[in-house]
Design a protein around this motif. Sequence first.
Motif, PDB file in Angstrom:
ATOM      1  N   LEU A   1       1.611  12.574  16.074  1.00  0.00           N
ATOM      2  CA  LEU A   1       0.666  12.327  15.684  1.00  0.00           C
ATOM      3  C   LEU A   1      -0.292  11.872  14.892  1.00  0.00           C
ATOM      4  O   LEU A   1      -1.237  10.926  14.200  1.00  0.00           O
ATOM      5  N   GLY A   2      -0.301  13.301  14.535  1.00  0.00           N
ATOM      6  CA  GLY A   2      -1.921  13.405  13.135  1.00  0.00           C
ATOM      7  C   GLY A   2      -1.055  12.202  11.862  1.00  0.00           C
ATOM      8  O   GLY A   2      -1.792  11.544  11.085  1.00  0.00           O
ATOM      9  N   ALA A   3      -0.092  11.828  11.644  1.00  0.00           N
ATOM     10  CA  ALA A   3       0.098  11.583  10.653  1.00  0.00           C
ATOM     11  C   ALA A   3       0.227   9.535  11.180  1.00  0.00           C
ATOM     12  O   ALA A   3       0.052   8.851  10.356  1.00  0.00           O
ATOM     13  N   ILE A   4       0.208   9.420  12.353  1.00  0.00           N
ATOM     14  CA  ILE A   4       0.588   7.906  13.084  1.00  0.00           C
ATOM     15  C   ILE A   4      -1.263   7.374  12.859  1.00  0.00           C
ATOM     16  O   ILE A   4      -1.949   6.198  12.457  1.00  0.00           O
ATOM     17  N   LEU A   5      -1.668   9.009  13.209  1.00  0.00           N
ATOM     18  CA  LEU A   5      -3.888   8.366  13.008  1.00  0.00           C
ATOM     19  C   LEU A   5      -4.125   8.642  11.379  1.00  0.00           C
ATOM     20  O   LEU A   5      -5.469   7.823  10.832  1.00  0.00           O
ATOM     21  N   GLY A   6      -3.612   9.049  10.728  1.00  0.00           N
ATOM     22  CA  GLY A   6      -3.256   9.102   9.174  1.00  0.00           C
ATOM     23  C   GLY A   6      -3.090   7.686   8.435  1.00  0.00           C
ATOM     24  O   GLY A   6      -4.228   7.251   7.638  1.00  0.00           O
ATOM     25  N   VAL A   7      -2.220   7.264   8.857  1.00  0.00           N
ATOM     26  CA  VAL A   7      -1.920   5.629   8.794  1.00  0.00           C
ATOM     27  C   VAL A   7      -3.086   4.498   9.318  1.00  0.00           C
ATOM     28  O   VAL A   7      -3.992   3.835   8.023  1.00  0.00           O
ATOM     29  N   VAL A   8      -3.684   4.902  10.160  1.00  0.00           N
ATOM     30  CA  VAL A   8      -5.059   4.327  10.832  1.00  0.00           C
ATOM     31  C   VAL A   8      -5.972   4.363  10.141  1.00  0.00           C
ATOM     32  O   VAL A   8      -6.596   3.304   9.554  1.00  0.00           O
ATOM     33  N   ALA A   9      -5.887   5.508   9.809  1.00  0.00           N
ATOM     34  CA  ALA A   9      -7.471   5.814   9.172  1.00  0.00           C
ATOM     35  C   ALA A   9      -7.271   5.664   7.322  1.00  0.00           C
ATOM     36  O   ALA A   9      -8.269   4.514   7.439  1.00  0.00           O
ATOM     37  N   ILE A  10      -6.383   5.409   7.197  1.00  0.00           N
ATOM     38  CA  ILE A  10      -6.215   4.569   5.586  1.00  0.00           C
ATOM     39  C   ILE A  10      -6.109   3.134   5.749  1.00  0.00           C
ATOM     40  O   ILE A  10      -7.333   2.780   4.664  1.00  0.00           O
ATOM     41  N   GLY A  11      -5.375   2.512   6.703  1.00  0.00           N
ATOM     42  CA  GLY A  11      -5.848   1.650   7.036  1.00  0.00           C
ATOM     43  C   GLY A  11      -7.736   0.968   6.804  1.00  0.00           C
ATOM     44  O   GLY A  11      -8.012  -0.634   6.276  1.00  0.00           O
ATOM     45  N   LEU A  12      -8.171   1.653   7.655  1.00  0.00           N
ATOM     46  CA  LEU A  12      -9.534   1.337   8.447  1.00  0.00           C
ATOM     47  C   LEU A  12     -10.810   1.606   6.509  1.00  0.00           C
ATOM     48  O   LEU A  12     -11.462   1.242   6.726  1.00  0.00           O
ATOM     49  N   VAL A  13     -10.681   2.567   6.058  1.00  0.00           N
ATOM     50  CA  VAL A  13     -10.867   3.083   4.770  1.00  0.00           C
ATOM     51  C   VAL A  13     -11.111   2.182   4.192  1.00  0.00           C
ATOM     52  O   VAL A  13     -11.890   1.807   3.370  1.00  0.00           O
ATOM     53  N   LEU A  14      -9.576   1.017   3.689  1.00  0.00           N
ATOM     54  CA  LEU A  14      -9.171   0.513   2.491  1.00  0.00           C
ATOM     55  C   LEU A  14      -9.677  -0.814   2.702  1.00  0.00           C
ATOM     56  O   LEU A  14      -9.704  -2.113   2.370  1.00  0.00           O
ATOM     57  N   ARG A  15     -10.208  -1.404   4.695  1.00  0.00           N
ATOM     58  CA  ARG A  15     -10.312  -2.438   4.483  1.00  0.00           C
ATOM     59  C   ARG A  15     -11.391  -3.239   3.584  1.00  0.00           C
ATOM     60  O   ARG A  15     -11.321  -4.178   3.527  1.00  0.00           O
ATOM     61  N   PRO A  16     -12.476  -2.368   4.184  1.00  0.00           N
ATOM     62  CA  PRO A  16     -13.583  -3.245   3.412  1.00  0.00           C
ATOM     63  C   PRO A  16     -13.383  -3.305   1.947  1.00  0.00           C
ATOM     64  O   PRO A  16     -14.010  -3.821   1.223  1.00  0.00           O
ATOM     65  N   LEU A  17     -12.789  -2.457   1.261  1.00  0.00           N
ATOM     66  CA  LEU A  17     -12.053  -2.814  -0.423  1.00  0.00           C
ATOM     67  C   LEU A  17     -11.184  -3.570  -0.568  1.00  0.00           C
ATOM     68  O   LEU A  17     -11.301  -4.452  -1.604  1.00  0.00           O
ATOM     69  N   LYS A  18     -10.374  -4.630   0.312  1.00  0.00           N
ATOM     70  CA  LYS A  18      -9.745  -5.266   0.100  1.00  0.00           C
ATOM     71  C   LYS A  18     -10.132  -6.826  -0.720  1.00  0.00           C
ATOM     72  O   LYS A  18      -9.807  -7.021  -1.369  1.00  0.00           O
ATOM     73  N   PRO A  19     -11.497  -6.887  -0.220  1.00  0.00           N
ATOM     74  CA  PRO A  19     -12.091  -8.584  -1.049  1.00  0.00           C
ATOM     75  C   PRO A  19     -12.301  -8.200  -2.282  1.00  0.00           C
ATOM     76  O   PRO A  19     -12.228  -9.040  -3.473  1.00  0.00           O
ATOM     77  N   PHE A  20     -12.255  -6.489  -2.829  1.00  0.00           N
ATOM     78  CA  PHE A  20     -12.501  -6.376  -4.474  1.00  0.00           C
ATOM     79  C   PHE A  20     -11.434  -6.625  -5.192  1.00  0.00           C
ATOM     80  O   PHE A  20     -11.251  -7.256  -6.419  1.00  0.00           O
ATOM     81  N   LEU A  21      -9.791  -5.861  -4.463  1.00  0.00           N
ATOM     82  CA  LEU A  21      -8.910  -5.998  -5.398  1.00  0.00           C
ATOM     83  C   LEU A  21      -7.976  -7.243  -4.822  1.00  0.00           C
ATOM     84  O   LEU A  21      -6.863  -7.196  -5.701  1.00  0.00           O
ATOM     85  N   LEU A  22      -8.551  -8.235  -4.121  1.00  0.00           N
ATOM     86  CA  LEU A  22      -7.737  -8.852  -3.835  1.00  0.00           C
ATOM     87  C   LEU A  22      -7.641 -10.406  -5.086  1.00  0.00           C
ATOM     88  O   LEU A  22      -6.399 -10.491  -5.878  1.00  0.00           O
ATOM     89  N   ALA A  23      -8.687 -10.046  -5.984  1.00  0.00           N
ATOM     90  CA  ALA A  23      -8.194 -10.576  -7.278  1.00  0.00           C
ATOM     91  C   ALA A  23      -8.142 -10.082  -7.902  1.00  0.00           C
ATOM     92  O   ALA A  23      -7.217 -10.934  -9.850  1.00  0.00           O
ATOM     93  N   SER A  24      -8.067  -9.212  -8.056  1.00  0.00           N
ATOM     94  CA  SER A  24      -8.129  -8.118  -9.699  1.00  0.00           C
ATOM     95  C   SER A  24      -6.653  -7.753  -9.646  1.00  0.00           C
ATOM     96  O   SER A  24      -5.905  -7.606 -10.993  1.00  0.00           O
ATOM     97  N   HIS A  25      -6.643  -7.300  -8.434  1.00  0.00           N
ATOM     98  CA  HIS A  25      -5.057  -6.248  -8.325  1.00  0.00           C
ATOM     99  C   HIS A  25      -4.422  -6.749  -6.903  1.00  0.00           C
ATOM    100  O   HIS A  25      -4.230  -5.694  -6.496  1.00  0.00           O
ATOM    101  N   PRO A  26      -3.532  -8.214  -6.695  1.00  0.00           N
ATOM    102  CA  PRO A  26      -3.609  -8.736  -5.394  1.00  0.00           C
ATOM    103  C   PRO A  26      -2.277  -7.885  -5.370  1.00  0.00           C
ATOM    104  O   PRO A  26      -1.373  -7.260  -4.442  1.00  0.00           O
ATOM    105  N   VAL A  27      -0.688  -7.806  -6.440  1.00  0.00           N
ATOM    106  CA  VAL A  27      -0.299  -6.866  -6.066  1.00  0.00           C
ATOM    107  C   VAL A  27       0.268  -5.420  -5.585  1.00  0.00           C
ATOM    108  O   VAL A  27       0.951  -5.719  -4.607  1.00  0.00           O
ATOM    109  N   VAL A  28      -0.838  -4.620  -5.919  1.00  0.00           N
ATOM    110  CA  VAL A  28      -1.376  -3.499  -5.637  1.00  0.00           C
ATOM    111  C   VAL A  28      -1.888  -3.347  -4.424  1.00  0.00           C
ATOM    112  O   VAL A  28      -0.760  -2.298  -3.335  1.00  0.00           O
TER     113      VAL A  28
END
Length: 240
Positions: free
Chosen positions: A35-62
């Motif tokens: 359960l901790g691992a699943i919640l960790g994956v969800v947390a990572i997704g929430l943290v990365l969400r606001p960063l996506k627009p910055f990475l979309l043009a500069s590092h789309p493959v990453v």
Amino acid sequence: MDDTEIRPARDRGAANWRRYVPWQGRATRVDKALLGAILGVVAIGLVLRPLKPFLLASHPVVLAFVTGDLTAIGAAAAFARIGEGPLWLVVLAGAVGMMKFDWLTWWAGRQWGAGIIRMFTTSERAQRFALRARDLNPWIVRGAVVVAMLPGVPTAVVYAMAGWARMRLSLFLLLDLVSTVLMTGLIAGLGYRLGQDAVDVVLLVDRYASVVSLTLLGLTAAVPLVKRWWRKRSGGEGRS
């Protein structure tokens, strides 16, 4: 207050808590770790969400590798069309990004069965289908895993169902790879076909990345508050 009064209250609290966990009885170390691992994956997704627009043009493959995001896969393929990297790397990064944590969902289904399926969906139809997982023809379950990435299919429910049906992990990963490669190839093909037009849109998003990220953060914070306010208002009107 004597023990006879404390015990029912404690039992009610434990019963209420058990509604929000997928296991029965006392949690084991494996239950807590999974359960901790699943919640960790969800947390990572929430943290990365606001960063996506910055990475979309500069590092789309990453971004495609880290998140498995379809938009990132399409953007990376569009950049590949104008010579910014090979297309095969886009497909590989997207496929790995989409499936890298799917084994956790398979394991959750194997560990908890119906408990995790009830947490993944409130759809009675999806629950009834998943509850018949052990009685279904194995080929139906395998086919469900292959099409799990299609829009409208409850992907997490299908993966948990595969685990509950005792599908081998090696077979699950192979079918999952087929599914993700097909979906990644489709999205990458569309992005590659659009080419420069898609790149122009991505660069426009990058130009206003700060506004997009702040808007996403604002919506993430505001939606729960609006829902809470609406419930209070509805409750007040009902009492009146």
